[in-house]
Design an enzyme around this catalytic site. Sequence first.
Site, PDB file in Angstrom:
ATOM      1  N   GLY A   1       0.955  -1.248   0.057  1.00  0.00           N
ATOM      2  CA  GLY A   1       0.051  -0.043  -0.077  1.00  0.00           C
ATOM      3  C   GLY A   1       0.796   1.202   0.104  1.00  0.00           C
ATOM      4  O   GLY A   1       0.547   2.035  -0.810  1.00  0.00           O
ATOM      5  N   CYS A   2       1.864   1.280   0.714  1.00  0.00           N
ATOM      6  CA  CYS A   2       2.582   2.539   0.908  1.00  0.00           C
ATOM      7  C   CYS A   2       3.546   2.661  -0.443  1.00  0.00           C
ATOM      8  O   CYS A   2       4.078   3.966  -0.960  1.00  0.00           O
ATOM      9  CB  CYS A   2       3.609   2.417   2.235  1.00  0.00           C
ATOM     10  SG  CYS A   2       2.914   2.265   3.792  1.00  0.00           S
ATOM     11  N   THR A   3       3.872   1.621  -0.980  1.00  0.00           N
ATOM     12  CA  THR A   3       4.578   1.815  -2.307  1.00  0.00           C
ATOM     13  C   THR A   3       3.660   2.244  -3.450  1.00  0.00           C
ATOM     14  O   THR A   3       4.009   3.050  -4.219  1.00  0.00           O
ATOM     15  CB  THR A   3       5.022   0.404  -2.666  1.00  0.00           C
ATOM     16  OG1 THR A   3       5.916  -0.182  -1.868  1.00  0.00           O
ATOM     17  CG2 THR A   3       5.681   0.385  -4.110  1.00  0.00           C
TER      18      THR A   3
END
Length: 158
Positions: free
Chosen positions: A48-50
Amino acid sequence: MTSPTRLEAGDTAPDFALPTDAGNTLSLKELRGRKVVLYAYPAAMTPGCTTQACDFRDSLASLQAAGYEVIGISPDSPEKLAKFRDRDAITFPLVADTDKAVLLAYGAYGEKQSYGRTITGVIRSTFVIDEEGRIERALYNVKAKGHVAKLRRDLGLD
């Protein structure tokens, strides 16, 4: 731990001076006179952060053309942030808040729901800060996917 105090439009953005992925220190004070998008994310190099970081990277030129600087903040070490930057060609500063003091000050660290359980961690959030250092928008519990596109629409960039 209870839910953190959340910032609202008009509040003064808490100042910070944090180490970056590039080995420098970045302070909010040095960005006075410019608009800033500060986004908080739980952990570098997670799916998700990527997705979110790459969305900001891909929108960076238009955000900068509209006068916005983008900064990502997480509790990761500067070394992990450097790996994240290199792996995914992140082209804006990532700052390390390893003691979570700045995340707490922004209301972006505390209790949250994850798969039906209450846990303590980074609350995915985005803050739009004006040229005088005041919160223009404070967005909490944002989704990793599609958030940057929505933010761009909300800022009138699309």
